[in-house]
Design a protein around this motif. Sequence first.
Motif, PDB file in Angstrom:
ATOM      1  N   UNK A  13       6.801   6.249  -0.179  1.00  0.00           N
ATOM      2  CA  UNK A  13       6.040   5.018  -0.421  1.00  0.00           C
ATOM      3  C   UNK A  13       6.855   3.958  -1.144  1.00  0.00           C
ATOM      4  N   UNK A  14       8.110   4.235  -1.414  1.00  0.00           N
ATOM      5  CA  UNK A  14       8.948   3.343  -2.221  1.00  0.00           C
ATOM      6  C   UNK A  14       8.954   1.899  -1.704  1.00  0.00           C
ATOM      7  N   UNK A  15       9.108   1.704  -0.400  1.00  0.00           N
ATOM      8  CA  UNK A  15       9.151   0.345   0.159  1.00  0.00           C
ATOM      9  C   UNK A  15       7.798  -0.345   0.041  1.00  0.00           C
ATOM     10  N   UNK A  16       6.719   0.403   0.234  1.00  0.00           N
ATOM     11  CA  UNK A  16       5.376  -0.167   0.084  1.00  0.00           C
ATOM     12  C   UNK A  16       5.187  -0.673  -1.345  1.00  0.00           C
ATOM     13  N   UNK A  17       5.567   0.159  -2.302  1.00  0.00           N
ATOM     14  CA  UNK A  17       5.415  -0.177  -3.717  1.00  0.00           C
ATOM     15  C   UNK A  17       6.277  -1.392  -4.070  1.00  0.00           C
ATOM     16  N   UNK A  21       2.706  -3.858  -1.181  1.00  0.00           N
ATOM     17  CA  UNK A  21       1.827  -3.629  -0.032  1.00  0.00           C
ATOM     18  C   UNK A  21       0.755  -2.594  -0.330  1.00  0.00           C
ATOM     19  N   UNK A  22      -0.211  -2.512   0.577  1.00  0.00           N
ATOM     20  CA  UNK A  22      -1.210  -1.439   0.508  1.00  0.00           C
ATOM     21  C   UNK A  22      -0.514  -0.112   0.757  1.00  0.00           C
ATOM     22  N   UNK A  23      -1.068   0.942   0.171  1.00  0.00           N
ATOM     23  CA  UNK A  23      -0.441   2.254   0.289  1.00  0.00           C
ATOM     24  C   UNK A  23      -1.440   3.223   0.927  1.00  0.00           C
ATOM     25  N   UNK A  24      -1.104   3.752   2.114  1.00  0.00           N
ATOM     26  CA  UNK A  24      -1.986   4.716   2.773  1.00  0.00           C
ATOM     27  C   UNK A  24      -2.075   6.012   1.970  1.00  0.00           C
ATOM     28  N   UNK A  52      -2.478  -1.763 -11.227  1.00  0.00           N
ATOM     29  CA  UNK A  52      -3.848  -1.348 -10.953  1.00  0.00           C
ATOM     30  C   UNK A  52      -4.111  -1.587  -9.465  1.00  0.00           C
ATOM     31  N   UNK A  53      -4.625  -0.561  -8.821  1.00  0.00           N
ATOM     32  CA  UNK A  53      -4.937  -0.634  -7.392  1.00  0.00           C
ATOM     33  C   UNK A  53      -6.407  -0.278  -7.201  1.00  0.00           C
ATOM     34  N   UNK A  62      -4.820   2.256  -0.699  1.00  0.00           N
ATOM     35  CA  UNK A  62      -4.912   1.634  -2.022  1.00  0.00           C
ATOM     36  C   UNK A  62      -4.341   0.230  -1.920  1.00  0.00           C
ATOM     37  N   UNK A  63      -5.104  -0.736  -2.408  1.00  0.00           N
ATOM     38  CA  UNK A  63      -4.709  -2.148  -2.350  1.00  0.00           C
ATOM     39  C   UNK A  63      -4.387  -2.617  -3.760  1.00  0.00           C
TER      40      UNK A  63
END
Length: 70
Positions: A13-17, A21-24, A52-53, A62-63
């Motif tokens: 998830x590193x690139x999402x974080x 971005x939202x994280x599936x 905070x998501x 998670x948004x």
Amino acid sequence: FAKYAEVETLQEAEKYVANGNRIPVALIKDFSPEKQQEFVRLYDNDRKFIGIYTFIEETMEYKPVKLFME
């Protein structure tokens, strides 16, 4: 923020974080129903606090609500 549950991401998830971005949920470590709360504290796989998501049940993601990363 201590009242919010902790959620930790997987390495994948590193690139999402990094991009905010939202994280599936597939990229959440040990995902469980207890982690499906309105607001959670999100940490990366190195236990660094990201922000905070909020959990979106319809998309199972998670948004970001408020990011605190540098």
